[in-house]
Design an enzyme around this catalytic site. Sequence first.
Site, PDB file in Angstrom:
ATOM      1  CB  CYS A  32      43.304 -26.472  12.975  1.00  0.00           C
ATOM      2  SG  CYS A  32      44.138 -24.756  13.659  1.00  0.00           S
ATOM      3  CG  HIS A  34      40.421 -25.361   9.768  1.00  0.00           C
ATOM      4  ND1 HIS A  34      39.945 -24.507  10.993  1.00  0.00           N
ATOM      5  CD2 HIS A  34      41.805 -25.084   9.596  1.00  0.00           C
ATOM      6  CE1 HIS A  34      40.989 -24.195  11.447  1.00  0.00           C
ATOM      7  NE2 HIS A  34      42.018 -24.466  10.691  1.00  0.00           N
ATOM      8  CG  ASN A  62      42.874 -20.744  11.922  1.00  0.00           C
ATOM      9  OD1 ASN A  62      42.180 -21.451  12.582  1.00  0.00           O
ATOM     10  ND2 ASN A  62      44.072 -21.134  11.431  1.00  0.00           N
TER      11      ASN A  62
END
Length: 325
Positions: A115, A252, A282
Site C-alpha cells: 500500500c 492512502h 482500499n
Amino acid sequence: MGVIRAVVKGCGHYLPERVVENEEFAKTLDTSDEWIRARTGIERRHFAAEGQKTSDLAYEAATNALKNAGMTGDDLDTIILATATPDQTFPSTATRLQHAIGMTGGFAFDIQAVCAGFIYALANATALIESGHAKTVMIVGAETFSRIIDFTDRGTCVLFGDGAGALILQAETGDGTGDDRGVLSTDLNSDGKYNDLLYVDGGVSSTQSTGLLRMQGQEVFKHAVSKLASSGETALKLAGLSAEDIDWIVPHQANLRIIKRTAKKMNVSMDKVVVTVQDHGNTSAASIPLALSVAVKKGQIKTGDLLLVEAIGGGLAWGAAVLRW
Ligand code: UT7
C-alpha cells in the site's frame, strides 16, 4: 541557485467497470452495509473483469495520464510501476506497460511496497530526476487485489478494490525554496518485524502458489495513525514547511477512521483532505494516484497547491511526501 525539481506534468486513472456495493457481501457473509460503512467508510469498490490484468488497468490509467500531459510513450525515459499484484512473477508489469504504450527506449521496473508502493515510486522517481538519471518519469500504482482476497474472510474481503492511477513527472529548474513546484521532500520507512500483521500466505519460493491476503486489522490500524502522522511531519520538516502550509492531504485510502485520526493528529481539518475510500475501497498502491487524479478532475487540487501524500501497508512499509502541484 537553481535546483532540479520533479514536477507533475499530468495524471490519469482508471477503474474497472464492475462496481460492487457493500450489500453484495451481505448475501454470502455475516456482514452488513452498516458495519462496513461505520467501521471503514467504504460504500462500494470496483473489481476487474475476468481476464482483466493489472497491466490492463495500468495501461488505461497511463494512457489517460499521457493524454493529460500532451505526451506519448516515447516522451518518457522511465516507468516505475508500484504493485503487489503483478500479472506474472516476471517480467515486470512495468515492462508490459512500456510495450503497451509504445515506449521504445528508456527503462521500466516494478516496485513492491504494497500500500506504500506509490510513495516509494514517487521517491525513486524524484531521486532519478534530481540526480539527472532521468528527465521524464511515469509512476503508476495499479492493483487487482480482488485476485488475492479470501472471500470467506469478512474481516478483509470487504476492504479492498481494484484500480490504477498514473502521474508523469518531469525535470524542471526551481529556486530551491518551498515555493517551487514539484516534489519538495520524501520520507520512506519500513520495519520487517511487523511482516506478520499483513501478508499473503503464498509465494513463488515458499508455496509455489499465489496465496491469499491475511491481516491483523486492529494491529495495523494502531500503527497506521501514529506512523502516518509522524512520517507526514518528517516530510514537512524536510521541506521546511509546516501543517498550516498544506492545501490538501491526499492519504492512502484504507479506512476513513484512520484518515480522520491522522488528519486530527496533524491538526489539519478534514475539508483539506481528499477522500475517495467510499467509492474505491482500499486499492493498495493505486489509492493515492487514483485519489489525486479524481481530485484534479473535480477541480479540488489546482496548480500551485501544496500536497502531503502518505501511506502505510504490508511490511510494514510507510512513508510520506510533500509536493507542490
Ligand atoms: O492498506 C493497508 C493498511 N490496512 C489498513 O489500514 C487496515 C487497518 N485496519 C482496519 O481498517 C480495521 O481494523 C478493520 C476495518 C480491518 C476492522 O475494524 P475494527 O474496528 O478494527 O474491527 P475489529 O477487527 O476489532 O472487529 C470488531 C468486530 C469483531 O467481532 P467480535 O469479535 O467483536 O464479535 C469482528 O469479527 O467486528 C467483526 N467484523 C465484522 N463484522 C461485520 C470484522 N469484519 C466484519 C465485517 N462485518 N465485515
